[in-house]
Each structure stands twice: as C-alpha cells, then as structure tokens.
Design a protein around this motif. Structure first.
Motif, PDB file in Angstrom:
ATOM      1  N   TYR A   1       0.831  -1.191   0.000  1.00 15.06           N
ATOM      2  CA  TYR A   1       0.000   0.000   0.000  1.00 15.06           C
ATOM      3  C   TYR A   1       0.874   1.252   0.000  1.00 15.06           C
ATOM      4  O   TYR A   1       2.077   1.191   0.281  1.00 15.06           O
ATOM      5  CB  TYR A   1      -0.913   0.011   1.230  1.00 15.06           C
ATOM      6  CG  TYR A   1      -1.890  -1.136   1.281  1.00 15.06           C
ATOM      7  CD1 TYR A   1      -2.740  -1.418   0.212  1.00 15.06           C
ATOM      8  CD2 TYR A   1      -1.986  -1.938   2.415  1.00 15.06           C
ATOM      9  CE1 TYR A   1      -3.641  -2.468   0.261  1.00 15.06           C
ATOM     10  CE2 TYR A   1      -2.895  -2.996   2.481  1.00 15.06           C
ATOM     11  CZ  TYR A   1      -3.711  -3.256   1.389  1.00 15.06           C
ATOM     12  OH  TYR A   1      -4.592  -4.296   1.447  1.00 15.06           O
TER      13      TYR A   1
ATOM     14  N   GLN B   1       2.892   4.200   1.125  1.00 16.24           N
ATOM     15  CA  GLN B   1       3.635   4.339   2.375  1.00 16.24           C
ATOM     16  C   GLN B   1       3.957   5.802   2.663  1.00 16.24           C
ATOM     17  O   GLN B   1       4.485   6.510   1.802  1.00 16.24           O
ATOM     18  CB  GLN B   1       4.959   3.560   2.294  1.00 16.24           C
ATOM     19  CG  GLN B   1       4.801   2.076   2.036  1.00 16.24           C
ATOM     20  CD  GLN B   1       4.130   1.391   3.192  1.00 16.24           C
ATOM     21  OE1 GLN B   1       4.602   1.451   4.314  1.00 16.24           O
ATOM     22  NE2 GLN B   1       3.009   0.744   2.920  1.00 16.24           N
TER      23      GLN B   1
ATOM     24  N   ILE C   1      -3.979   2.543   7.915  1.00 15.17           N
ATOM     25  CA  ILE C   1      -3.215   1.709   8.846  1.00 15.17           C
ATOM     26  C   ILE C   1      -2.075   2.558   9.386  1.00 15.17           C
ATOM     27  O   ILE C   1      -1.160   2.947   8.644  1.00 15.17           O
ATOM     28  CB  ILE C   1      -2.647   0.463   8.150  1.00 15.17           C
ATOM     29  CG1 ILE C   1      -3.762  -0.342   7.483  1.00 15.17           C
ATOM     30  CG2 ILE C   1      -1.865  -0.395   9.136  1.00 15.17           C
ATOM     31  CD1 ILE C   1      -3.248  -1.452   6.588  1.00 15.17           C
TER      32      ILE C   1
ATOM     33  N   HIS D   1       1.061   3.033  12.149  1.00 15.07           N
ATOM     34  CA  HIS D   1       1.974   2.414  13.114  1.00 15.07           C
ATOM     35  C   HIS D   1       2.605   3.537  13.942  1.00 15.07           C
ATOM     36  O   HIS D   1       3.548   4.199  13.489  1.00 15.07           O
ATOM     37  CB  HIS D   1       3.045   1.590  12.406  1.00 15.07           C
ATOM     38  CG  HIS D   1       2.554   0.268  11.901  1.00 15.07           C
ATOM     39  ND1 HIS D   1       2.056   0.094  10.625  1.00 15.07           N
ATOM     40  CD2 HIS D   1       2.451  -0.943  12.525  1.00 15.07           C
ATOM     41  CE1 HIS D   1       1.680  -1.155  10.473  1.00 15.07           C
ATOM     42  NE2 HIS D   1       1.905  -1.814  11.599  1.00 15.07           N
TER      43      HIS D   1
ATOM     44  N   LEU E   1       5.019  -5.700  10.663  1.00 13.14           N
ATOM     45  CA  LEU E   1       4.531  -4.528   9.928  1.00 13.14           C
ATOM     46  C   LEU E   1       4.361  -4.838   8.450  1.00 13.14           C
ATOM     47  O   LEU E   1       3.364  -4.447   7.831  1.00 13.14           O
ATOM     48  CB  LEU E   1       5.482  -3.355  10.122  1.00 13.14           C
ATOM     49  CG  LEU E   1       5.041  -1.998   9.559  1.00 13.14           C
ATOM     50  CD1 LEU E   1       5.581  -0.859  10.418  1.00 13.14           C
ATOM     51  CD2 LEU E   1       5.500  -1.801   8.120  1.00 13.14           C
TER      52      LEU E   1
ATOM     53  N   ARG F   1       1.196  -6.440   7.165  1.00 12.26           N
ATOM     54  CA  ARG F   1       0.015  -5.583   7.201  1.00 12.26           C
ATOM     55  C   ARG F   1      -0.065  -4.640   6.010  1.00 12.26           C
ATOM     56  O   ARG F   1      -1.142  -4.128   5.694  1.00 12.26           O
ATOM     57  CB  ARG F   1       0.008  -4.759   8.495  1.00 12.26           C
ATOM     58  CG  ARG F   1      -0.149  -5.589   9.753  1.00 12.26           C
ATOM     59  CD  ARG F   1       0.131  -4.765  10.984  1.00 12.26           C
ATOM     60  NE  ARG F   1       0.024  -5.552  12.199  1.00 12.26           N
ATOM     61  CZ  ARG F   1       0.547  -5.211  13.378  1.00 12.26           C
ATOM     62  NH1 ARG F   1       1.204  -4.053  13.493  1.00 12.26           N
ATOM     63  NH2 ARG F   1       0.412  -5.995  14.422  1.00 12.26           N
ATOM     64  N   ILE F   2       1.052  -4.370   5.382  1.00 15.81           N
ATOM     65  CA  ILE F   2       1.054  -3.380   4.305  1.00 15.81           C
ATOM     66  C   ILE F   2       1.135  -4.017   2.919  1.00 15.81           C
ATOM     67  O   ILE F   2       1.112  -3.306   1.919  1.00 15.81           O
ATOM     68  CB  ILE F   2       2.212  -2.376   4.487  1.00 15.81           C
ATOM     69  CG1 ILE F   2       3.566  -3.074   4.395  1.00 15.81           C
ATOM     70  CG2 ILE F   2       2.065  -1.625   5.800  1.00 15.81           C
ATOM     71  CD1 ILE F   2       4.752  -2.132   4.454  1.00 15.81           C
TER      72      ILE F   2
ATOM     73  N   LYS G   1      -0.194  -5.518  -0.292  1.00 15.49           N
ATOM     74  CA  LYS G   1      -1.480  -5.317  -0.957  1.00 15.49           C
ATOM     75  C   LYS G   1      -2.044  -6.664  -1.407  1.00 15.49           C
ATOM     76  O   LYS G   1      -1.463  -7.339  -2.250  1.00 15.49           O
ATOM     77  CB  LYS G   1      -1.294  -4.388  -2.152  1.00 15.49           C
ATOM     78  CG  LYS G   1      -2.580  -3.834  -2.724  1.00 15.49           C
ATOM     79  CD  LYS G   1      -2.276  -2.761  -3.756  1.00 15.49           C
ATOM     80  CE  LYS G   1      -3.543  -2.084  -4.232  1.00 15.49           C
ATOM     81  NZ  LYS G   1      -3.260  -1.014  -5.215  1.00 15.49           N
TER      82      LYS G   1
ATOM     83  N   ALA H   1      -0.812   3.539   4.430  1.00 13.85           N
ATOM     84  CA  ALA H   1      -0.090   3.075   5.618  1.00 13.85           C
ATOM     85  C   ALA H   1       0.840   4.187   6.073  1.00 13.85           C
ATOM     86  O   ALA H   1       1.724   4.615   5.328  1.00 13.85           O
ATOM     87  CB  ALA H   1       0.702   1.808   5.317  1.00 13.85           C
TER      88      ALA H   1
ATOM     89  N   THR I   1       3.552   5.568   8.954  1.00 18.10           N
ATOM     90  CA  THR I   1       4.477   5.151  10.006  1.00 18.10           C
ATOM     91  C   THR I   1       5.044   6.376  10.707  1.00 18.10           C
ATOM     92  O   THR I   1       5.443   7.340  10.050  1.00 18.10           O
ATOM     93  CB  THR I   1       5.626   4.306   9.419  1.00 18.10           C
ATOM     94  OG1 THR I   1       5.085   3.145   8.778  1.00 18.10           O
ATOM     95  CG2 THR I   1       6.600   3.865  10.513  1.00 18.10           C
TER      96      THR I   1
END
Length: 417
Positions: free
Chosen positions: A201, A203, A302, A304, A314, A317-318, A320, A328, A330
C-alpha cells in the motif's frame, strides 16, 4: 581477497577506500550488507605498517560482543599471514586479563565502548599511538546509550584519523561524533534498495523527535474526522494503547476504542469485525503485545505509532492483497529509523517522508511544547534529524496534511482533476 570470496568491490568500498587510505575522516552510511565492515577491515590492514609498536594503532568500537566476534572473523579472513596482533574486548572477559593482554602487545583492538573506556581509565589502554579510530554500527551504539565513552576515547586519540560507519545518520548520532570529526570530513552515502518482493500500500513516513510529539501528531491528523473515517492505530503494548486512548479528547462516545482493552471500564472491542460494522466507531487502537493474526481488510488507514519488534509484523500488514485504496502511515523517532531502513530494504521501496503540519506542537527534551508560528519555528536547536536542512531539489513551498496528500494521490490514480 579472491580466495576469501570477494570477486569485486561493492559501491561503498569503491567510494570510501581511496579516501580512507588518503587520510580523510569519513562518515559512511549504508544498509546492512553494503560492505561497510569489509571496507574498514581491509583499509586498516593496508594502512598500518608491520613494525612492532608498544601501544595499539587502531581502535574499533562496536555496540556489543556479537559485533566484536563478527569483526574479528573478518580480520581473520583477510589477515591471512597473521601480520597483526588483534584483540577483542567486551564484557565476557575479566578486566585484569584484558589489561595483561594489552600490555603484552597488540596492534588492533576491537572493543565495546564502555569496556574500552574502563581500560583507558585504568591506564591499560594507551591511545597515544592510535592512527585509526573507527566507530562501526554507530546507530546501534547511540541506541544503547554509549555515546559518552565513544566521545571520551575519541578525544583521547586526537591525533588519529576518524571513521564512522552507520546504517542511518540522524541528529543524536551527529551529536555524538561532532566533537571529534574534522570539519573536512567526507560523508558518503550508499542508498541501496532491493527489488520489490510484493506490492504494498501507499507508504508515508513522519519523522519526529520523541513519543510525546508522536501523540501530538496523531491527534492532529485524526482531527480530520471527515477524511480519517476508519483508522487502525498499532502500538507495541496494551499499556501504551491506554496512554494513546487517554490522549484523545473523547467528544463522541464510542468514536475511539481499544482492541481487547487492559481495563474493563475503557471502551473496546474483542472482535475487530464489530469495529468494522459500527459506523460510529472511527479509531481502533491495537497493541502488538500477544496479538494473534488480525483481519484488517477494509480499513483504509493503517497507522503504526510504534514500530513492532519484528519488521515482518509490519510488512504483512502493508502487503497489498486486494485492489483497495489503503494508506499506511508510520511514525518514527531517530532511534527507530534503523528499523525503518530495514523495512524499506525488505519491501524494496522507500517510504515517502512527509512534511510535518505547520501547527504541530514539538515536545523537546525538557517536555516543553514548541509550536510553529507563521511557518517559522520558535527554536530549532532541539529539533532532531527530522528537521535537517533539505537539499534544494527537495525544497517545497507547500505543506499538505496526510489526508490531503492521500486525497491527491487517489485523484491522480483515478485520473481526476
């Protein structure tokens, strides 16, 4: 070198070797596996003369015993003729024994900073003859809080050439090395990145000085209720989840909640599907602590707030999995940038570093908030690496929020104006 399996030099070795042999102070920045250790091991063997000296001529500081063993193995691999006496020093050996070993004669010492300093204070480690002062994995040394012994030893070896090798360069590291690195120091950065292993996804990365500022930034971003309509925020512990939960102004009942809350009186969910199905539930705070696999499909944001201990947590979760628009985000401090780099290496993609919002309150070491006014900071002396001067090519005359940036990205993807 060929017998040892080195068929061709790596980029960081090509760029640093001539400068090191030429006597320059060097800061070399590169990811794990870039060849930093081999570069300075080979340079040390090439620079030092074979003549016997009473005191060591090279001091290499590393963060822990494991790194001591690794560097000694590299010397053993390349120092085939045993022309140099090399000694490893860490907490596994007795101080008296190590004092005797140094007194017996040694050319190169590979040591952890605090034990090397202890031997220096006992007058066993003579730094007057040191020609090469090397700090390896400097970012981990800072993370372990070993800056003071490094600076003290470097200042004692003031006649030496100084070399610093690190995966990341940030303000705390600069603060450690600035007392002894020369103004003519050359900084070499190798930005290697592997091939993308999977599609991920979008970032975004926010770099801030500390956790308190993270909380301020999180609150500020999520104030955009219209855009951040469904968000999951990951932290490392359930106690931290409580801290984040209490930091919000809970204007609407049930809007912000905790997944499997530590306390019964806090609003929470035991099943993430209940959170997804509730239109009034907007933000779910989830702790990585003892967390089973969680189905976060269908949640568009999402976040973090803290980086998990294992980068794979991590990454999974990201990745795709279906064609959906997910952002996402961070949050990282200087110390966490090491883990950010490892994640980027693993996914084969850089996170886009975001400009901090103009009205973000920056909390300094004294816990005093600083607020930018009219686009200018009241004080930038404590701002950290997230606030370094940008290259001309990176300068921007705009400052989009994460929400606005994401909206623009979506529009661009869909060909909308």
């Amino acid at each position: 070198m060929t017998d040892a399996g080195f068929l061709s030099p790596k980029e960081i070795q090509i760029k640093t070797m001539s400068r090191i042999l030429g006597g320059q102070d060097v800061i070399a920045v590169g990811p794990e596996g870039a060849g930093k250790t081999t570069a300075y091991v080979l340079a040390t063997l090439m620079k030092l003369k074979y003549a016997f000296e009473e005191a060591p001529r090279a001091l290499i500081l590393v963060p822990d015993a494991e790194h001591v063993d690794h560097v000694l193995e590299q010397f053993k691999l390349l120092n085939r003729n045993n022309t140099f006496r090399i000694l490893g020093i860490d907490s596994r050996g007795a101080v008296d024994t190590q004092m005797n070993e140094i007194t017996d004669g040694v050319d190169i010492i590979v040591a952890v900073p605090d034990r090397a300093r202890a031997l220096y204070l006992k007058l066993a480690l003579n730094t007057n003859k040191i020609q090469l002062f090397i700090v390896d994995n400097a970012e981990l040394i800072v993370k372990k809080g070993l800056q003071l012994p490094v600076v003290e030893l470097a200042n004692s070896a003031y006649k030496s050439q100084h070399l610093v090798f690190t995966e990341v360069l940030h303000e705390k590291l600069n603060h450690m090395i600035s007392p002894f690195m020369k103004e003519s120091t050359t900084t070499i950065e190798v930005d290697e990145i592997g091939e993308a292993q999977a599609e991920v996804y979008q970032q975004m990365l926010y770099q801030v000085p500390n956790f308190r500022t993270k909380l301020n930034l999180l609150t500020l971003l999520l104030n955009d209720i219209e855009f951040f309509d469904k968000v999951i925020v990951f932290v490392n512990t359930r106690l931290t989840a409580q801290t984040v939960y209490k930091n919000f102004n809970h204007n609407k009942e049930g809007e912000i909640s905790i997944y499997r809350s530590l306390f019964f009186d806090d609003k929470g969910y035991d099943d993430i599907e209940d959170f997804k199905d509730n239109p009034d539930a907007r933000v779910l705070i989830v702790a990585n602590e003892n967390l089973d696999e969680l189905d976060i499909q269908g949640i568009p944001f999402i976040l973090h707030l803290e980086l998990p201990e294992q980068k794979e947590t991590l990454i999974q979760r990201i990745v795709k999995r279906i064609d959906e628009d997910v952002v996402a985000i961070t949050f990282s401090t200087d110390i966490e940038l090491i883990e950010v780099k490892k994640i980027e290496q693993a996914i084969g993609q850089r996170m886009e570093v975001m400009e901090l919002p103009e009205d973000l309150k920056i909390v300094d070491a004294a816990s005093k908030p600083k607020k930018k006014k009219n686009g200018e900071e009241e004080d930038t002396s404590e701002r950290g690496a997230a606030f370094h001067e940008k290259k001309a090519s990176n300068l921007k005359n705009y400052n989009y929020s994460a929400g606005t940036k994401a909206k623009m990205t979506y529009k661009n993807k869909k060909g909308l104006s």
